[in-house]
Design a protein around this motif. Structure first.
Motif, PDB file in Angstrom:
ATOM      1  N   GLU A  31      -6.144  17.841  12.500  1.00  0.00           N
ATOM      2  CA  GLU A  31      -6.189  16.522  11.881  1.00  0.00           C
ATOM      3  C   GLU A  31      -7.270  16.452  10.808  1.00  0.00           C
ATOM      4  O   GLU A  31      -8.255  17.203  10.851  1.00  0.00           O
ATOM      5  CB  GLU A  31      -6.468  15.436  12.928  1.00  0.00           C
ATOM      6  CG  GLU A  31      -5.337  15.196  13.893  1.00  0.00           C
ATOM      7  CD  GLU A  31      -5.671  14.099  14.884  1.00  0.00           C
ATOM      8  OE1 GLU A  31      -4.749  13.344  15.215  1.00  0.00           O
ATOM      9  OE2 GLU A  31      -6.828  13.996  15.319  1.00  0.00           O
ATOM     10  N   GLN A  57      -1.905   2.967   5.304  1.00  0.00           N
ATOM     11  CA  GLN A  57      -2.981   3.633   6.027  1.00  0.00           C
ATOM     12  C   GLN A  57      -4.252   3.511   5.215  1.00  0.00           C
ATOM     13  O   GLN A  57      -4.349   4.026   4.109  1.00  0.00           O
ATOM     14  CB  GLN A  57      -2.625   5.102   6.262  1.00  0.00           C
ATOM     15  CG  GLN A  57      -3.591   5.801   7.156  1.00  0.00           C
ATOM     16  CD  GLN A  57      -3.176   7.219   7.450  1.00  0.00           C
ATOM     17  OE1 GLN A  57      -2.563   7.865   6.616  1.00  0.00           O
ATOM     18  NE2 GLN A  57      -3.519   7.702   8.611  1.00  0.00           N
ATOM     19  N   ALA A  97      -7.104   9.089  11.322  1.00  0.00           N
ATOM     20  CA  ALA A  97      -6.543  10.418  11.061  1.00  0.00           C
ATOM     21  C   ALA A  97      -5.459  10.284   9.984  1.00  0.00           C
ATOM     22  O   ALA A  97      -4.599   9.408  10.060  1.00  0.00           O
ATOM     23  CB  ALA A  97      -5.973  11.024  12.327  1.00  0.00           C
ATOM     24  N   TYR A  98      -5.523  11.155   8.995  1.00  0.00           N
ATOM     25  CA  TYR A  98      -4.549  11.134   7.902  1.00  0.00           C
ATOM     26  C   TYR A  98      -3.154  11.421   8.438  1.00  0.00           C
ATOM     27  O   TYR A  98      -2.947  12.327   9.240  1.00  0.00           O
ATOM     28  CB  TYR A  98      -4.939  12.172   6.850  1.00  0.00           C
ATOM     29  CG  TYR A  98      -3.858  12.420   5.830  1.00  0.00           C
ATOM     30  CD1 TYR A  98      -3.552  11.459   4.881  1.00  0.00           C
ATOM     31  CD2 TYR A  98      -3.111  13.587   5.853  1.00  0.00           C
ATOM     32  CE1 TYR A  98      -2.541  11.664   3.957  1.00  0.00           C
ATOM     33  CE2 TYR A  98      -2.105  13.804   4.938  1.00  0.00           C
ATOM     34  CZ  TYR A  98      -1.822  12.834   3.996  1.00  0.00           C
ATOM     35  OH  TYR A  98      -0.822  13.043   3.099  1.00  0.00           O
ATOM     36  N   SER A  99      -2.171  10.637   7.964  1.00  0.00           N
ATOM     37  CA  SER A  99      -0.774  10.824   8.356  1.00  0.00           C
ATOM     38  C   SER A  99       0.084  10.981   7.101  1.00  0.00           C
ATOM     39  O   SER A  99       0.207  10.041   6.319  1.00  0.00           O
ATOM     40  CB  SER A  99      -0.288   9.615   9.161  1.00  0.00           C
ATOM     41  OG  SER A  99       1.103   9.668   9.309  1.00  0.00           O
ATOM     42  N   ASP A 101       3.243  11.042   6.969  1.00  0.00           N
ATOM     43  CA  ASP A 101       4.387  10.126   7.073  1.00  0.00           C
ATOM     44  C   ASP A 101       4.026   8.748   6.526  1.00  0.00           C
ATOM     45  O   ASP A 101       4.825   8.123   5.823  1.00  0.00           O
ATOM     46  CB  ASP A 101       4.844   9.998   8.525  1.00  0.00           C
ATOM     47  CG  ASP A 101       5.412  11.306   9.071  1.00  0.00           C
ATOM     48  OD1 ASP A 101       5.895  12.124   8.259  1.00  0.00           O
ATOM     49  OD2 ASP A 101       5.361  11.508  10.298  1.00  0.00           O
ATOM     50  N   LEU A 102       2.831   8.268   6.840  1.00  0.00           N
ATOM     51  CA  LEU A 102       2.411   6.966   6.328  1.00  0.00           C
ATOM     52  C   LEU A 102       2.172   7.004   4.825  1.00  0.00           C
ATOM     53  O   LEU A 102       2.381   6.005   4.134  1.00  0.00           O
ATOM     54  CB  LEU A 102       1.162   6.483   7.062  1.00  0.00           C
ATOM     55  CG  LEU A 102       1.393   6.036   8.510  1.00  0.00           C
ATOM     56  CD1 LEU A 102       0.075   5.676   9.176  1.00  0.00           C
ATOM     57  CD2 LEU A 102       2.347   4.857   8.561  1.00  0.00           C
ATOM     58  N   THR A 103       1.753   8.138   4.314  1.00  0.00           N
ATOM     59  CA  THR A 103       1.590   8.286   2.862  1.00  0.00           C
ATOM     60  C   THR A 103       2.950   8.201   2.173  1.00  0.00           C
ATOM     61  O   THR A 103       3.093   7.505   1.164  1.00  0.00           O
ATOM     62  CB  THR A 103       0.901   9.621   2.530  1.00  0.00           C
ATOM     63  OG1 THR A 103      -0.382   9.633   3.152  1.00  0.00           O
ATOM     64  CG2 THR A 103       0.725   9.804   1.040  1.00  0.00           C
TER      65      THR A 103
END
Length: 168
Positions: A31, A57, A97-99, A101-103
């Protein structure tokens, strides 16, 4: 030197302790901490604040450039379940935590926003930069030309109906 009466020294010591905490302490090995995001747009119609409402996000809150609430959360010890650690986790903020999918979802939402404003050919590109367990996301918006309607012609079978519609 009397440390009891000099509050700025205590503040600097506390600041040094909190800054030394590892902000990625509670992230998994695969992550990344979402550090920042930025939006560049060539459109003069929408402000950056309007775009920010569609970002799905967002990174941890900062106070004067410092992720204070994340630092408080990181001071807690997951292995100890006492009142102090629970209190730190409650007032602190978990690391975001970077996602990817959300980006992607944010990019789709920004394109949909522009589409609804008449920019049917707009393109949103996202770029993520990974460095030292941190991710920085950049959204680049190319709005292109908006679609405009030049003329509207109306035809009514009943002339009386036309008066009511055209008055509105």
């Amino acid at each position: 030197m009397n440390f009891r009466n000099n509050h700025k020294y205590w503040f600097l010591i506390l600041l040094t302790i909190l800054q030394s905490c590892n902000v990625t302490k509670y992230l998994e090995d695969d992550e990344f901490l979402l550090d920042t995001y930025s939006i560049d747009s060539d459109s003069k119609v929408l402000s950056k604040e309007e775009y920010k409402n569609y970002v799905k996000q967002k990174p941890n809150k900062r106070i004067i450039g410092w992720k204070f609430y994340l630092s408080l959360y990181n001071l807690s010890n997951e292995k100890k379940d006492n009142g102090f650690n629970r209190w730190l986790r409650r007032i602190g903020e978990e690391p975001v935590a970077y996602s990817p999918d959300l980006t992607d979802y944010t990019s789709q939402q920004l394109e949909l926003l522009l589409y609804n404003k008449g920019y049917f050919n707009a393109e949103v590109k996202d770029t993520t930069i990974y460095k030292k367990k941190r991710a920085k996301v950049h959204y680049s918006i190319d709005s292109k030309e908006p679609y405009t309607i030049h003329n509207i012609d109306y035809f009514f079978e009943d002339g009386n109906l036309g008066r009511y519609v055209m008055s509105d």
